[in-house]
Design a protein around this motif. Sequence first.
Motif, PDB file in Angstrom:
ATOM      1  N   UNK A   6      47.667  42.326  46.968  1.00  0.00           N
ATOM      2  CA  UNK A   6      47.382  41.635  45.710  1.00  0.00           C
ATOM      3  C   UNK A   6      46.022  40.965  45.789  1.00  0.00           C
ATOM      4  N   UNK A   7      45.356  40.916  44.659  1.00  0.00           N
ATOM      5  CA  UNK A   7      44.079  40.214  44.567  1.00  0.00           C
ATOM      6  C   UNK A   7      44.085  39.390  43.290  1.00  0.00           C
ATOM      7  N   UNK A   8      43.249  38.355  43.264  1.00  0.00           N
ATOM      8  CA  UNK A   8      43.207  37.490  42.086  1.00  0.00           C
ATOM      9  C   UNK A   8      42.001  37.823  41.223  1.00  0.00           C
ATOM     10  N   UNK A   9      42.242  37.982  39.925  1.00  0.00           N
ATOM     11  CA  UNK A   9      41.160  38.201  38.976  1.00  0.00           C
ATOM     12  C   UNK A   9      40.407  36.886  38.824  1.00  0.00           C
ATOM     13  N   UNK A  10      39.062  36.923  38.971  1.00  0.00           N
ATOM     14  CA  UNK A  10      38.304  35.670  38.916  1.00  0.00           C
ATOM     15  C   UNK A  10      38.239  35.089  37.503  1.00  0.00           C
ATOM     16  N   UNK A  11      38.508  35.909  36.488  1.00  0.00           N
ATOM     17  CA  UNK A  11      38.430  35.427  35.106  1.00  0.00           C
ATOM     18  C   UNK A  11      39.770  34.866  34.621  1.00  0.00           C
ATOM     19  N   UNK A  12      40.867  35.584  34.907  1.00  0.00           N
ATOM     20  CA  UNK A  12      42.167  35.169  34.366  1.00  0.00           C
ATOM     21  C   UNK A  12      43.036  34.438  35.389  1.00  0.00           C
ATOM     22  N   UNK A  13      42.609  34.459  36.666  1.00  0.00           N
ATOM     23  CA  UNK A  13      43.387  33.864  37.757  1.00  0.00           C
ATOM     24  C   UNK A  13      44.756  34.495  37.942  1.00  0.00           C
ATOM     25  N   UNK A  14      44.928  35.739  37.486  1.00  0.00           N
ATOM     26  CA  UNK A  14      46.199  36.439  37.659  1.00  0.00           C
ATOM     27  C   UNK A  14      46.200  37.167  38.993  1.00  0.00           C
ATOM     28  N   UNK A  15      47.337  37.129  39.692  1.00  0.00           N
ATOM     29  CA  UNK A  15      47.504  37.915  40.906  1.00  0.00           C
ATOM     30  C   UNK A  15      47.954  39.304  40.473  1.00  0.00           C
ATOM     31  N   UNK A  16      47.171  40.322  40.813  1.00  0.00           N
ATOM     32  CA  UNK A  16      47.523  41.688  40.425  1.00  0.00           C
ATOM     33  C   UNK A  16      47.331  42.628  41.608  1.00  0.00           C
ATOM     34  N   UNK A  17      48.047  43.778  41.591  1.00  0.00           N
ATOM     35  CA  UNK A  17      47.806  44.767  42.660  1.00  0.00           C
ATOM     36  C   UNK A  17      46.330  45.179  42.677  1.00  0.00           C
ATOM     37  N   UNK A  18      45.790  45.301  43.883  1.00  0.00           N
ATOM     38  CA  UNK A  18      44.380  45.623  44.078  1.00  0.00           C
ATOM     39  C   UNK A  18      43.949  46.848  43.264  1.00  0.00           C
ATOM     40  N   UNK A  49      40.602  44.817  34.412  1.00  0.00           N
ATOM     41  CA  UNK A  49      39.843  45.738  33.564  1.00  0.00           C
ATOM     42  C   UNK A  49      40.155  45.557  32.074  1.00  0.00           C
ATOM     43  N   UNK A  50      39.797  44.397  31.532  1.00  0.00           N
ATOM     44  CA  UNK A  50      39.959  44.160  30.100  1.00  0.00           C
ATOM     45  C   UNK A  50      38.683  43.525  29.574  1.00  0.00           C
ATOM     46  N   UNK A  51      38.332  43.831  28.337  1.00  0.00           N
ATOM     47  CA  UNK A  51      37.123  43.273  27.735  1.00  0.00           C
ATOM     48  C   UNK A  51      37.164  41.755  27.763  1.00  0.00           C
ATOM     49  N   UNK A  52      38.347  41.217  27.514  1.00  0.00           N
ATOM     50  CA  UNK A  52      38.550  39.766  27.495  1.00  0.00           C
ATOM     51  C   UNK A  52      38.134  39.143  28.834  1.00  0.00           C
ATOM     52  N   UNK A  53      38.632  39.711  29.933  1.00  0.00           N
ATOM     53  CA  UNK A  53      38.333  39.181  31.269  1.00  0.00           C
ATOM     54  C   UNK A  53      36.846  39.315  31.587  1.00  0.00           C
ATOM     55  N   UNK A  54      36.265  40.449  31.224  1.00  0.00           N
ATOM     56  CA  UNK A  54      34.842  40.676  31.497  1.00  0.00           C
ATOM     57  C   UNK A  54      33.989  39.681  30.723  1.00  0.00           C
ATOM     58  N   UNK A  55      34.371  39.434  29.456  1.00  0.00           N
ATOM     59  CA  UNK A  55      33.599  38.485  28.651  1.00  0.00           C
ATOM     60  C   UNK A  55      33.733  37.051  29.166  1.00  0.00           C
ATOM     61  N   UNK A  58      31.519  36.819  32.143  1.00  0.00           N
ATOM     62  CA  UNK A  58      30.106  36.807  31.773  1.00  0.00           C
ATOM     63  C   UNK A  58      29.697  35.447  31.200  1.00  0.00           C
ATOM     64  N   UNK A  59      30.506  34.926  30.274  1.00  0.00           N
ATOM     65  CA  UNK A  59      30.193  33.639  29.629  1.00  0.00           C
ATOM     66  C   UNK A  59      30.149  32.496  30.630  1.00  0.00           C
ATOM     67  N   UNK A  60      31.097  32.503  31.565  1.00  0.00           N
ATOM     68  CA  UNK A  60      31.207  31.389  32.504  1.00  0.00           C
ATOM     69  C   UNK A  60      30.486  31.650  33.829  1.00  0.00           C
TER      70      UNK A  60
END
Length: 86
Positions: A6-18, A49-55, A58-60
């Motif tokens: 598992x890895x954590x998404x830096x934008x959403x802080x969700x733990x998801x499979x790598x 891999x979602x536009x929301x997370x990428x944005x 990018x913003x922050x």
Amino acid sequence: MKKIPLRKCIATNEQLPKKELVRVVKSKEGVVSIDTTGRSNGRGAYLKPSLEAIEIAQKQHLLDRALETKVPTEIYDQLKEMVSNA
């Protein structure tokens, strides 16, 4: 039973499979790229891999912080393209 890394998404802080995350990596030379294999050497950060997370990232300036370098806009453009084509 095999453990799923598992890895954590830096934008959403969700733990998801790598495998479900996109890895952005900064090499020793300081080159930032999208790591499609998940095996490139260097400092890595994971994004959902979602536009929301990428944005959000990018913003922050989350990738800049995670990779300790200025991430070029082209990287975000490539990420958004990957997501919209998926």
